[in-house]
Scaffold this active site. Sequence first.
Site, PDB file in Angstrom:
ATOM      1  N   TYR A 126      11.932   7.662  15.427  1.00  0.00           N
ATOM      2  CA  TYR A 126      11.721   7.585  13.970  1.00  0.00           C
ATOM      3  C   TYR A 126      12.715   8.511  13.266  1.00  0.00           C
ATOM      4  CZ  TYR A 126       9.226   8.141   9.461  1.00  0.00           C
ATOM      5  OH  TYR A 126       8.890   8.192   8.125  1.00  0.00           O
ATOM      6  N   ALA A 144      10.053   0.000   2.651  1.00  0.00           N
ATOM      7  CA  ALA A 144       9.351  -0.491   3.847  1.00  0.00           C
ATOM      8  C   ALA A 144       9.774   0.324   5.060  1.00  0.00           C
ATOM      9  CB  ALA A 144       9.671  -1.969   4.075  1.00  0.00           C
ATOM     10  N   ARG A 194       0.867  -1.191   0.000  1.00  0.00           N
ATOM     11  CA  ARG A 194       0.000   0.000   0.000  1.00  0.00           C
ATOM     12  C   ARG A 194       0.905   1.243   0.000  1.00  0.00           C
ATOM     13  NH1 ARG A 194      -0.316  -1.918   5.377  1.00  0.00           N
ATOM     14  NH2 ARG A 194       0.901  -0.548   6.723  1.00  0.00           N
ATOM     15  N   ILE A 237       3.096   4.602  -0.365  1.00  0.00           N
ATOM     16  CA  ILE A 237       4.133   5.088  -1.285  1.00  0.00           C
ATOM     17  C   ILE A 237       4.743   3.926  -2.069  1.00  0.00           C
ATOM     18  CG2 ILE A 237       6.444   6.130  -1.349  1.00  0.00           C
ATOM     19  CD1 ILE A 237       5.523   7.870   1.103  1.00  0.00           C
TER      20      ILE A 237
HETATM   21  N1  LIG Z   1       3.535   8.941   4.554  1.00  0.00           N
HETATM   22  C1  LIG Z   1       4.403   9.902   4.797  1.00  0.00           C
HETATM   23  O1  LIG Z   1       4.049  11.080   5.007  1.00  0.00           O
HETATM   24  C2  LIG Z   1       5.875   9.591   4.807  1.00  0.00           C
HETATM   25  C3  LIG Z   1       6.741  10.654   4.969  1.00  0.00           C
HETATM   26  C4  LIG Z   1       8.111  10.415   4.988  1.00  0.00           C
HETATM   27  C5  LIG Z   1       8.586   9.137   4.827  1.00  0.00           C
HETATM   28  N2  LIG Z   1       7.718   8.109   4.668  1.00  0.00           N
HETATM   29  C6  LIG Z   1       8.300   6.771   4.495  1.00  0.00           C
HETATM   30  O2  LIG Z   1       7.796   6.195   3.307  1.00  0.00           O
HETATM   31  C7  LIG Z   1       7.788   4.772   3.437  1.00  0.00           C
HETATM   32  C8  LIG Z   1       6.396   4.257   3.097  1.00  0.00           C
HETATM   33  O3  LIG Z   1       5.493   4.834   4.017  1.00  0.00           O
HETATM   34  P1  LIG Z   1       3.914   4.856   3.805  1.00  0.00           P
HETATM   35  O4  LIG Z   1       3.460   6.151   4.323  1.00  0.00           O
HETATM   36  O5  LIG Z   1       3.553   4.414   2.431  1.00  0.00           O
HETATM   37  O6  LIG Z   1       3.526   3.743   4.907  1.00  0.00           O
HETATM   38  P2  LIG Z   1       2.378   2.639   4.999  1.00  0.00           P
HETATM   39  O7  LIG Z   1       1.177   3.031   4.232  1.00  0.00           O
HETATM   40  O8  LIG Z   1       2.244   2.324   6.434  1.00  0.00           O
HETATM   41  O9  LIG Z   1       3.058   1.398   4.236  1.00  0.00           O
HETATM   42  C9  LIG Z   1       4.163   0.767   4.789  1.00  0.00           C
HETATM   43  C10 LIG Z   1       4.519  -0.445   3.971  1.00  0.00           C
HETATM   44  O10 LIG Z   1       5.689  -1.040   4.542  1.00  0.00           O
HETATM   45  C11 LIG Z   1       5.427  -2.415   4.784  1.00  0.00           C
HETATM   46  N3  LIG Z   1       6.212  -2.888   5.912  1.00  0.00           N
HETATM   47  C12 LIG Z   1       6.280  -2.395   7.171  1.00  0.00           C
HETATM   48  N4  LIG Z   1       7.149  -3.105   7.899  1.00  0.00           N
HETATM   49  C13 LIG Z   1       7.650  -4.060   7.076  1.00  0.00           C
HETATM   50  C14 LIG Z   1       8.614  -5.092   7.243  1.00  0.00           C
HETATM   51  N5  LIG Z   1       9.234  -5.281   8.420  1.00  0.00           N
HETATM   52  N6  LIG Z   1       8.881  -5.893   6.184  1.00  0.00           N
HETATM   53  C15 LIG Z   1       8.279  -5.712   4.998  1.00  0.00           C
HETATM   54  N7  LIG Z   1       7.365  -4.745   4.786  1.00  0.00           N
HETATM   55  C16 LIG Z   1       7.067  -3.938   5.808  1.00  0.00           C
HETATM   56  C17 LIG Z   1       3.920  -2.487   5.021  1.00  0.00           C
HETATM   57  O11 LIG Z   1       3.469  -3.804   4.767  1.00  0.00           O
HETATM   58  P3  LIG Z   1       2.615  -4.635   5.867  1.00  0.00           P
HETATM   59  O12 LIG Z   1       1.296  -3.980   5.955  1.00  0.00           O
HETATM   60  O13 LIG Z   1       2.549  -6.012   5.352  1.00  0.00           O
HETATM   61  O14 LIG Z   1       3.364  -4.480   7.158  1.00  0.00           O
HETATM   62  C18 LIG Z   1       3.438  -1.506   3.958  1.00  0.00           C
HETATM   63  O15 LIG Z   1       3.438  -2.124   2.683  1.00  0.00           O
HETATM   64  C19 LIG Z   1       8.224   4.475   4.875  1.00  0.00           C
HETATM   65  O16 LIG Z   1       9.606   4.179   4.893  1.00  0.00           O
HETATM   66  C20 LIG Z   1       7.956   5.790   5.591  1.00  0.00           C
HETATM   67  O17 LIG Z   1       8.776   5.950   6.724  1.00  0.00           O
HETATM   68  C21 LIG Z   1       6.381   8.306   4.661  1.00  0.00           C
END
Ligand SMILES: NC(=O)c1ccc[n+]([C@@H]2O[C@H](COP(=O)([O-])OP(=O)(O)OC[C@H]3O[C@@H](n4cnc5c(N)ncnc54)[C@H](OP(=O)(O)O)[C@@H]3O)[C@@H](O)[C@H]2O)c1
Length: 259
Positions: free
Chosen positions: A163, A93, A17, A19
């Site tokens: 974080y 991830a 899901r 990004i």
């Molecule tokens: N959203 C923001 O505003 C934002 C801003 C800055 C940086 N980021 C970074 O962007 C990245 C993606 O974030 P997002 O917002 O898209 O988050 P998200 O919607 O929570 O998605 C996280 C993804 O990572 C997977 N994941 C988590 N732990 C894992 C593990 N140990 N092994 C394999 N897969 C794992 C989850 O799969 P499962 O559901 O199967 O666990 C999910 O597919 C992250 O690194 C986050 O820190 C996000």
Amino acid sequence: MSNPTAKPVALVTGSSRGIGLAAAEALAREGFSVAINGLTADDELAAAAARVSRHGAPVIAVAFDVAELAAHEAALTKIEAELGPLTTLVNNAGVGVLKRGDLLDVTEESWDRCLTVNAKAMFFLSQVFARRLLARERSPLFHSIVNVTSSNSVAVAVQRSEYCASKAAASMVSKALAVRLGRENVAVYDVQPGLIATEMTAPVIDSYRERAEQGLTLFPRVGEPEEVGAVIASLASGRLPYTTGQTISADAGMLVPRF
Ligand SMILES: NC(=O)c1ccc[n+]([C@@H]2O[C@H](COP(=O)([O-])OP(=O)(O)OC[C@H]3O[C@@H](n4cnc5c(N)ncnc54)[C@H](OP(=O)(O)O)[C@@H]3O)[C@@H](O)[C@H]2O)c1
């Protein structure tokens, strides 16, 4: 012998899901074969695979915990057996903190979880990816590692200090990888998203929207995963030639210094 007709192949971690999924779709549209990944082989991961395959690219779903280092080699072996040699690793991830709050109350459990998933896993998965890449004759395709870190690599959010520490570590991992892999012609990028509407930010997105509209970001809005996905796919496609070791802020200018 290297295969001049080889197709690019990407693994996007955490692409069930958010990004990661948006990046997987953007890469599929660019002609990549794509391995998507999540922690568990659940309905969400299957739905993500179906969504990415609608773009016509070969897609497989490989569930594994990026934090389980012993799983890396087998996962890459499976992907390469099914899709061909990997050209691209998108380390996306990531996890947030177990509980937002006072730095004085941060637990060792939350610290270890952030550092392990957000930084340590990226380092060691990149190591396995690079070792395999260097052990074979390569196609002339563009090869890269794209690490998704955060604006919090640089900017403190004090209620999520562990974080921030993990993302700062991940940004340094990106630079170190760029230095080591430059001579191997593997580009390494650090993509730092700002305020993006995903499941991770869902509990706080309304306050982010308000702050963005009030000027926290130069474009007065939060971002969509597809916007970061497009940045990742552009980098992985080599559209910024003669670059490596760069940080790309996908944050609507949030960290431009102002007074
Ligand atoms: N959203 C923001 O505003 C934002 C801003 C800055 C940086 N980021 C970074 O962007 C990245 C993606 O974030 P997002 O917002 O898209 O988050 P998200 O919607 O929570 O998605 C996280 C993804 O990572 C997977 N994941 C988590 N732990 C894992 C593990 N140990 N092994 C394999 N897969 C794992 C989850 O799969 P499962 O559901 O199967 O666990 C999910 O597919 C992250 O690194 C986050 O820190 C996000």
